[in-house]
Enzyme design. Structure first.
Site, PDB file in Angstrom:
ATOM      1  N   HIS A  13     -10.882  -5.091  -2.742  1.00  0.00           N
ATOM      2  CA  HIS A  13      -9.507  -5.340  -2.313  1.00  0.00           C
ATOM      3  C   HIS A  13      -9.512  -5.633  -0.817  1.00  0.00           C
ATOM      4  O   HIS A  13     -10.417  -5.223  -0.099  1.00  0.00           O
ATOM      5  CB  HIS A  13      -8.585  -4.163  -2.639  1.00  0.00           C
ATOM      6  CG  HIS A  13      -9.006  -2.855  -2.056  1.00  0.00           C
ATOM      7  ND1 HIS A  13     -10.069  -2.133  -2.550  1.00  0.00           N
ATOM      8  CD2 HIS A  13      -8.511  -2.137  -1.028  1.00  0.00           C
ATOM      9  CE1 HIS A  13     -10.215  -1.020  -1.847  1.00  0.00           C
ATOM     10  NE2 HIS A  13      -9.273  -0.998  -0.903  1.00  0.00           N
ATOM     11  N   ASN A  67     -13.387  -3.410   3.189  1.00  0.00           N
ATOM     12  CA  ASN A  67     -14.479  -2.442   3.316  1.00  0.00           C
ATOM     13  C   ASN A  67     -15.404  -2.510   2.103  1.00  0.00           C
ATOM     14  O   ASN A  67     -14.935  -2.639   0.975  1.00  0.00           O
ATOM     15  CB  ASN A  67     -13.901  -1.020   3.416  1.00  0.00           C
ATOM     16  CG  ASN A  67     -12.911  -0.877   4.553  1.00  0.00           C
ATOM     17  OD1 ASN A  67     -13.109  -1.405   5.632  1.00  0.00           O
ATOM     18  ND2 ASN A  67     -11.833  -0.164   4.303  1.00  0.00           N
ATOM     19  N   GLN A  98     -14.815   2.318   2.259  1.00  0.00           N
ATOM     20  CA  GLN A  98     -14.270   1.975   0.939  1.00  0.00           C
ATOM     21  C   GLN A  98     -14.054   3.250   0.140  1.00  0.00           C
ATOM     22  O   GLN A  98     -14.968   4.065  -0.017  1.00  0.00           O
ATOM     23  CB  GLN A  98     -15.211   1.034   0.187  1.00  0.00           C
ATOM     24  CG  GLN A  98     -14.651   0.552  -1.141  1.00  0.00           C
ATOM     25  CD  GLN A  98     -15.560  -0.449  -1.846  1.00  0.00           C
ATOM     26  OE1 GLN A  98     -16.701  -0.670  -1.457  1.00  0.00           O
ATOM     27  NE2 GLN A  98     -15.044  -1.041  -2.905  1.00  0.00           N
ATOM     28  N   HIS A 141      -7.109  -5.490   2.688  1.00  0.00           N
ATOM     29  CA  HIS A 141      -5.910  -4.967   3.331  1.00  0.00           C
ATOM     30  C   HIS A 141      -5.316  -6.027   4.252  1.00  0.00           C
ATOM     31  O   HIS A 141      -6.043  -6.674   5.014  1.00  0.00           O
ATOM     32  CB  HIS A 141      -6.251  -3.745   4.193  1.00  0.00           C
ATOM     33  CG  HIS A 141      -6.760  -2.582   3.426  1.00  0.00           C
ATOM     34  ND1 HIS A 141      -5.971  -1.519   3.064  1.00  0.00           N
ATOM     35  CD2 HIS A 141      -8.008  -2.300   2.945  1.00  0.00           C
ATOM     36  CE1 HIS A 141      -6.687  -0.635   2.403  1.00  0.00           C
ATOM     37  NE2 HIS A 141      -7.930  -1.091   2.313  1.00  0.00           N
ATOM     38  N   ASP A 171       0.853  -1.189   0.000  1.00  0.00           N
ATOM     39  CA  ASP A 171       0.000   0.000   0.000  1.00  0.00           C
ATOM     40  C   ASP A 171       0.889   1.239   0.000  1.00  0.00           C
ATOM     41  O   ASP A 171       1.847   1.312   0.773  1.00  0.00           O
ATOM     42  CB  ASP A 171      -0.904  -0.019   1.235  1.00  0.00           C
ATOM     43  CG  ASP A 171      -2.037   0.974   1.162  1.00  0.00           C
ATOM     44  OD1 ASP A 171      -1.759   2.175   0.937  1.00  0.00           O
ATOM     45  OD2 ASP A 171      -3.195   0.576   1.349  1.00  0.00           O
TER      46      ASP A 171
END
Length: 134
Positions: A100, A87, A94, A102, A31
């Site tokens: 996606h 999320n 989100q 995390h 990230d």
């Protein structure tokens, strides 16, 4: 894949990323705005805005790959724990409309805030929710 989706562009390699893992269905990247050292994203190459649009096959693969990458991050970075966060919708945090997950390594006394204040399950809420599954 969608042409105007940033995660589709990353997943297909149009935008460079620090890729930790890649196969025909998924790409796992670091990230760029990490919550902690080693914060990574599992991004399906199949475009789906959220969990509810994601195919069951891809959803299964996401958790298997997340487990594998998370274990390597936890061990290699000597993390004390790890959060898996996913999320769905703006109300849930989100910010990119492409599913996606995390992977957030956690360290004793870090300042990462992934939590909530526990409430209380009322009898009324419990009855209403249980009725949905009968």
């Amino acid at each position: 894949m969608e042409d105007n989706c940033i995660f589709c562009k990353i997943a297909r390699g149009d935008i460079p990323s620090a890729t930790l893992y890649e196969d025909e269905d998924l790409r796992v990247i670091l990230d760029l705005g990490p919550a902690s050292k080693g914060h990574a994203l599992v991004i399906p190459k199949e475009h789906a805005a959220n969990l509810f649009e994601l195919s069951d096959e891809t959803a299964q693969k996401v958790i298997v790959v997340a487990k594998k990458v998370a274990a390597k991050l936890k061990e290699g970075l000597c993390a004390d724990g790890l959060n898996l966060v996913q999320n769905n919708g703006a109300a849930a945090g989100q910010t990119v409309d492409h599913f996606h997950m995390h992977l957030i390594p956690r360290y004793e006394n870090d300042t990462v805030n992934v939590g909530w204040t526990p409430g209380e399950l009322s009898d009324t809420d419990k009855a209403e929710i249980l009725k949905l599954f009968q």
